[in-house]
Design an enzyme around this catalytic site. Structure first.
Site: not given
Ligand code: SAH
Length: 228
Positions: A80
């Site tokens: 993000s």
């Molecule tokens: N917090 C992260 C943002 C990553 S984007 C950072 O600081 O980099 C969001 C992430 O959520 C992705 O990697 C995606 O694979 C994950 N995601 C999506 N659905 C999910 C679920 N049901 N359980 C766990 N992770 C999930």
């Protein structure tokens, strides 16, 4: 002479993480993207000032790590934008002594930011490769109060509940009930809710006397919340 060399090497390898070549860019990011845009919480600002964001992005994108934008981290996922990480952290109001749950570890950056403020962070990632990479990074960088696992965050982490803070960084159409159940009394959940292929509302869900009170924060765009 040799002993002196070893001492010097040890000294510099210990000193390095505190000030790196990206420190000026990080300071600029904190001032222009956070403070000038209304982020006021000192704990949040200090955490984003501390965490080396460039180590959470792919190597070929390190120079853009402090840009005012999300960046790709592989597997169709993104880290993000710094402002959004700060906003979600500030609204969640983390504090010392608290336990946090993050759904969507991704690069591990948001978990690392939270880990500067709360006692322990539990984080779940649904892409096995990302889960493994983030876990390795937490170890290498010494984030000893983060516990990471691969799995479907929809179910939360019941064995470690209740959580004072829950931060969800992928967008479901509705708030998953298991996460509501695992939120502590007076706990705060921050979650993007809405159409996964368009824009979503960033919602603060607070638990007061067992009831959920929702407050809309702003419009955001997150990657879809997936299911296993
Ligand atoms: N917090 C992260 C943002 C990553 S984007 C950072 O600081 O980099 C969001 C992430 O959520 C992705 O990697 C995606 O694979 C994950 N995601 C999506 N659905 C999910 C679920 N049901 N359980 C766990 N992770 C999930």
């Amino acid at each position: 002479m040799r002993a002196l060399m070893i001492i010097l090497i040890l000294f510099f390898s210990v000193q390095l993480p505190q000030a790196d070549q990206y420190t000026p860019l990080r300071e600029k990011m904190v001032k222009q993207q956070l403070i000038d845009r209304g982020i006021t919480d000192k704990k949040t600002i200090d955490a984003l000032r501390e965490v080396p964001r460039h180590l959470f992005v792919p190597q070929d994108l390190q120079e853009r790590a402090y840009d005012d934008s999300p960046l790709p981290i592989g597997f169709g996922q993104t880290i993000s934008q710094p402002y959004i990480v700060a906003l979600m952290t500030q609204v969640a109001k983390p504090g010392p002594g608290q336990k946090a749950l993050e759904i969507g570890t991704g690069s591990g950056y948001q978990a690392a930011v939270l880990s500067q403020i709360v006692d322990s962070v539990y984080t779940i990632e649904i892409v096995p490769e990302l889960a493994k990479d983030a876990e390795g990074l937490f170890m290498r960088l010494g984030y000893g109060n983060i516990v990471a696992k691969f799995g479907d965050g929809y179910k939360g982490w019941p064995e470690r509940a209740p959580f004072d803070i829950i931060i969800v960084t992928a967008a479901p159409e509705d708030i998953p009930q298991p996460l509501v159940d695992q939120l502590a009394e007076n706990g705060r959940m921050i979650i993007p809710v809405g159409d996964p292929n368009s824009y979503q509302e960033l919602v603060l869900a607070e638990k007061k006397q067992g009831k959920i009170i929702k407050t809309r924060i702003t419009t955001v765009r997150f990657v879809p919340f997936r299911r296993l």
